[in-house]
Design a protein around this motif. Structure first.
Motif, PDB file in Angstrom:
ATOM      1  N   PHE A 273       0.805  -1.220   0.000  1.00 45.35           N
ATOM      2  CA  PHE A 273       0.000   0.000   0.000  1.00 45.35           C
ATOM      3  C   PHE A 273       0.839   1.272   0.000  1.00 45.35           C
ATOM      4  CE2 PHE A 273      -2.897  -3.193   1.657  1.00 45.35           C
ATOM      5  CZ  PHE A 273      -4.078  -2.890   1.007  1.00 45.35           C
ATOM      6  N   LEU A 274       1.912   1.298   0.777  1.00 47.51           N
ATOM      7  CA  LEU A 274       2.726   2.510   0.901  1.00 47.51           C
ATOM      8  C   LEU A 274       3.879   2.546  -0.093  1.00 47.51           C
ATOM      9  CD1 LEU A 274       2.864   2.854   4.797  1.00 47.51           C
ATOM     10  CD2 LEU A 274       1.386   4.063   3.186  1.00 47.51           C
ATOM     11  N   GLY A 275       3.969   1.555  -0.966  1.00 48.42           N
ATOM     12  CA  GLY A 275       5.029   1.546  -1.963  1.00 48.42           C
ATOM     13  C   GLY A 275       4.509   1.443  -3.376  1.00 48.42           C
ATOM     14  N   ASN A 276       3.186   1.453  -3.510  1.00 44.62           N
ATOM     15  CA  ASN A 276       2.562   1.370  -4.830  1.00 44.62           C
ATOM     16  C   ASN A 276       2.000   2.728  -5.210  1.00 44.62           C
ATOM     17  OD1 ASN A 276       0.884   0.883  -7.055  1.00 44.62           O
ATOM     18  ND2 ASN A 276       0.365  -1.172  -6.365  1.00 44.62           N
ATOM     19  N   PRO A 277       2.494   3.373  -6.276  1.00 46.41           N
ATOM     20  CA  PRO A 277       2.002   4.703  -6.654  1.00 46.41           C
ATOM     21  C   PRO A 277       0.496   4.751  -6.901  1.00 46.41           C
ATOM     22  CG  PRO A 277       4.010   4.181  -7.850  1.00 46.41           C
ATOM     23  CD  PRO A 277       3.605   2.921  -7.145  1.00 46.41           C
ATOM     24  N   THR A 278      -0.077   3.631  -7.318  1.00 48.14           N
ATOM     25  CA  THR A 278      -1.521   3.604  -7.580  1.00 48.14           C
ATOM     26  C   THR A 278      -2.327   3.620  -6.282  1.00 48.14           C
ATOM     27  OG1 THR A 278      -1.107   2.313  -9.588  1.00 48.14           O
ATOM     28  CG2 THR A 278      -3.360   2.360  -8.772  1.00 48.14           C
ATOM     29  N   LEU A 279      -1.793   3.005  -5.228  1.00 49.89           N
ATOM     30  CA  LEU A 279      -2.528   2.876  -3.971  1.00 49.89           C
ATOM     31  C   LEU A 279      -2.148   3.918  -2.927  1.00 49.89           C
ATOM     32  CD1 LEU A 279      -2.263  -1.011  -3.546  1.00 49.89           C
ATOM     33  CD2 LEU A 279      -4.204   0.288  -4.444  1.00 49.89           C
ATOM     34  N   TRP A 280      -1.032   4.618  -3.124  1.00 47.47           N
ATOM     35  CA  TRP A 280      -0.508   5.463  -2.054  1.00 47.47           C
ATOM     36  C   TRP A 280      -1.447   6.609  -1.691  1.00 47.47           C
ATOM     37  CZ3 TRP A 280       0.746  10.379  -0.687  1.00 47.47           C
ATOM     38  CH2 TRP A 280       1.536  10.524   0.466  1.00 47.47           C
ATOM     39  N   ARG A 281      -1.969   7.339  -2.664  1.00 47.44           N
ATOM     40  CA  ARG A 281      -2.804   8.504  -2.358  1.00 47.44           C
ATOM     41  C   ARG A 281      -4.051   8.111  -1.575  1.00 47.44           C
ATOM     42  NH1 ARG A 281      -2.491  11.852  -8.093  1.00 47.44           N
ATOM     43  NH2 ARG A 281      -0.472  12.866  -7.706  1.00 47.44           N
ATOM     44  N   GLY A 282      -4.724   7.062  -2.008  1.00 49.66           N
ATOM     45  CA  GLY A 282      -5.918   6.616  -1.294  1.00 49.66           C
ATOM     46  C   GLY A 282      -5.595   6.186   0.128  1.00 49.66           C
ATOM     47  N   THR A 283      -4.471   5.482   0.280  1.00 53.28           N
ATOM     48  CA  THR A 283      -4.053   5.043   1.610  1.00 53.28           C
ATOM     49  C   THR A 283      -3.728   6.245   2.494  1.00 53.28           C
ATOM     50  OG1 THR A 283      -3.116   3.037   0.635  1.00 53.28           O
ATOM     51  CG2 THR A 283      -2.421   3.601   2.871  1.00 53.28           C
ATOM     52  N   TYR A 284      -3.005   7.206   1.934  1.00 50.58           N
ATOM     53  CA  TYR A 284      -2.633   8.401   2.699  1.00 50.58           C
ATOM     54  C   TYR A 284      -3.866   9.187   3.144  1.00 50.58           C
ATOM     55  CZ  TYR A 284      -1.173  13.199   3.516  1.00 50.58           C
ATOM     56  OH  TYR A 284      -1.009  14.450   4.057  1.00 50.58           O
ATOM     57  N   LEU A 285      -4.809   9.396   2.245  1.00 52.78           N
ATOM     58  CA  LEU A 285      -6.020  10.157   2.581  1.00 52.78           C
ATOM     59  C   LEU A 285      -6.846   9.441   3.636  1.00 52.78           C
ATOM     60  CD1 LEU A 285      -7.033  11.375  -0.991  1.00 52.78           C
ATOM     61  CD2 LEU A 285      -6.144  12.788   0.879  1.00 52.78           C
ATOM     62  N   PHE A 286      -6.863   8.121   3.591  1.00 52.92           N
ATOM     63  CA  PHE A 286      -7.571   7.353   4.617  1.00 52.92           C
ATOM     64  C   PHE A 286      -6.923   7.560   5.986  1.00 52.92           C
ATOM     65  CE2 PHE A 286      -7.644   3.515   7.241  1.00 52.92           C
ATOM     66  CZ  PHE A 286      -9.006   3.377   7.452  1.00 52.92           C
ATOM     67  N   ILE A 287      -5.596   7.460   6.041  1.00 51.81           N
ATOM     68  CA  ILE A 287      -4.878   7.630   7.310  1.00 51.81           C
ATOM     69  C   ILE A 287      -5.060   9.052   7.841  1.00 51.81           C
ATOM     70  CG2 ILE A 287      -2.599   7.611   8.388  1.00 51.81           C
ATOM     71  CD1 ILE A 287      -1.791   5.469   6.351  1.00 51.81           C
ATOM     72  N   LEU A 288      -4.954  10.029   6.949  1.00 55.05           N
ATOM     73  CA  LEU A 288      -5.112  11.429   7.359  1.00 55.05           C
ATOM     74  C   LEU A 288      -6.512  11.679   7.910  1.00 55.05           C
ATOM     75  CD1 LEU A 288      -3.648  14.171   7.413  1.00 55.05           C
ATOM     76  CD2 LEU A 288      -4.561  14.602   5.132  1.00 55.05           C
ATOM     77  N   SER A 289      -7.517  11.128   7.251  1.00 52.55           N
ATOM     78  CA  SER A 289      -8.896  11.295   7.716  1.00 52.55           C
ATOM     79  C   SER A 289      -9.112  10.589   9.048  1.00 52.55           C
ATOM     80  CB  SER A 289      -9.875  10.755   6.668  1.00 52.55           C
ATOM     81  OG  SER A 289      -9.743  11.457   5.449  1.00 52.55           O
ATOM     82  N   TRP A 290      -8.555   9.386   9.186  1.00 51.53           N
ATOM     83  CA  TRP A 290      -8.680   8.633  10.438  1.00 51.53           C
ATOM     84  C   TRP A 290      -8.146   9.441  11.617  1.00 51.53           C
ATOM     85  CZ3 TRP A 290      -4.650   6.893  13.615  1.00 51.53           C
ATOM     86  CH2 TRP A 290      -5.031   6.019  14.640  1.00 51.53           C
ATOM     87  N   ARG A 291      -7.064  10.169  11.400  1.00 50.90           N
ATOM     88  CA  ARG A 291      -6.456  10.921  12.501  1.00 50.90           C
ATOM     89  C   ARG A 291      -7.162  12.237  12.781  1.00 50.90           C
ATOM     90  NH1 ARG A 291      -2.510  14.888  13.478  1.00 50.90           N
ATOM     91  NH2 ARG A 291      -1.172  14.424  15.288  1.00 50.90           N
ATOM     92  N   GLU A 292      -7.647  12.927  11.752  1.00 48.42           N
ATOM     93  CA  GLU A 292      -8.084  14.306  11.928  1.00 48.42           C
ATOM     94  C   GLU A 292      -9.590  14.528  11.940  1.00 48.42           C
ATOM     95  OE1 GLU A 292      -6.081  16.517  12.785  1.00 48.42           O
ATOM     96  OE2 GLU A 292      -4.169  15.574  12.305  1.00 48.42           O
TER      97      GLU A 292
END
Length: 316
Positions: free
Chosen positions: A170-189
């Motif tokens: 998830f964190l090393g695939n350019p196709t999946l990274w943005r979606g994963t990042y936005l999910f983590i950011l939303s989970w925290r904030e």
């Protein structure tokens, strides 16, 4: 002294308030309050205003040897023609815009749902659970999700493998990274973002709902015609505040990105970090940072003017 006050036409009854002795007396009287304010004031000056003197490096050939020749806007021209800067600028806009849309939608929705809960104990328990991630540092959050999303031994990929799927990086695939990042950011904030909207909802006049019930309005119509219109001023303020931070992505990206996903994850702040700290291009990095600040300022002013035209009053 009497001549001085008569020249500036200060009313007789107010002259004592402008006397130097009076000002010192007030300063001494409220000295404890000024002492409490002093640490914050010193922090603001040392870490926010004094560093602005370094903006002059944007216009000089500055490196580890010191300040070199004046080169004008050469650093800015280099940045605008740089593929790395263009990529970082585009990624910043994409990630920040998507984050604003997602977080505004989720925070408003969750706030409306929490506002409908009648059981106070359950409501407070839910609020506490969704608030807690905000108090975790990004280093901790990055470490946790790196473990959870790891291809080898990660909980998420273990579930995927158990269901017959193929593990994903998830964190090393350019196709999946943005979606994963936005999910983590939303989970925290997102949980913390509901604080403002819940406070606004608590201030809505209950008589409006009572009148709507008497007119036969159900909960949906009450939300559409009463709750949401009451939230509009707060939504505009939060939106303008988010626009002010649209180019401030750094920690959240820094702990989650890697060279494999620079193409979709590199933002202006991480680009400035690498240019200045790892490549020692201090003048160039300062110029990029200054450019970022000017664009962010322009966005805030523009949003404020739009708010002024739509609502008849400005926020700033």
């Amino acid at each position: 002294m009497e001549t001085y006050f008569s020249e500036v036409h200060i009313p007789m009854g107010n002259r004592s308030a402008y006397a130097p002795g009076r000002a010192w007396n007030r300063l001494w009287k409220y000295r404890m309050f000024y002492l409490l304010m002093l640490p914050g004031f010193v922090y603001l000056v040392l870490f926010h205003y004094l560093p602005m003197l370094g903006l002059r490096f944007s216009f000089y050939d500055y490196d580890l040897r010191g300040v070199g020749d004046f080169i004008g806007f050469e650093h800015f021209r280099d940045a605008l023609s740089s593929e790395g800067f263009t990529r970082a600028f585009k990624n910043t806009l994409i990630l920040s815009s998507a984050n604003i849309v997602i977080q505004m939608t989720l925070t408003i929705s969750i706030s409306l749902l929490l506002n409908e809960l009648k059981n106070r104990l359950f409501k407070r328990a839910v609020q506490t659970v969704i608030y807690l991630p905000h108090f975790l540092s990004w280093v901790v959050v990055g470490a946790l999700f790196t473990l959870f999303l790891s291809r080898q031994g990660g909980l998420v990929n273990a579930v995927i493998s158990g269901l017959g799927g193929e593990p994903k990086y998830f964190l090393g695939n350019p196709t999946l990274w943005r979606g994963t990042y936005l999910f983590i950011l939303s989970w925290r904030e997102v949980g913390w973002g509901t604080v403002v909207f819940l406070a606004a909802l608590s201030g809505v006049d209950p008589q409006l709902y009572e009148a709507a019930i008497m007119d036969g309005a159900n909960r949906w119509k009450q939300m559409v015609h009463i709750t949401l219109p009451q939230l509009v001023p707060v939504i505009v303020i939060v939106l303008i505040m988010n626009l002010a931070k649209i180019f401030n992505l750094f920690e959240s990206v820094f702990v989650l990105y890697n060279p494999l996903v620079y193409k979709v994850s590199d933002v202006i702040q991480t680009y400035v970090y690498r240019s200045g700290i790892t490549q020692f291009r201090f003048g160039y990095a300062t110029a990029v940072g200054l450019f970022r600040s000017v664009i962010a300022f322009a966005l805030v002013v523009s949003a404020n003017k739009i708010s002024s035209r739509l609502r008849g009053e400005s926020v700033l």
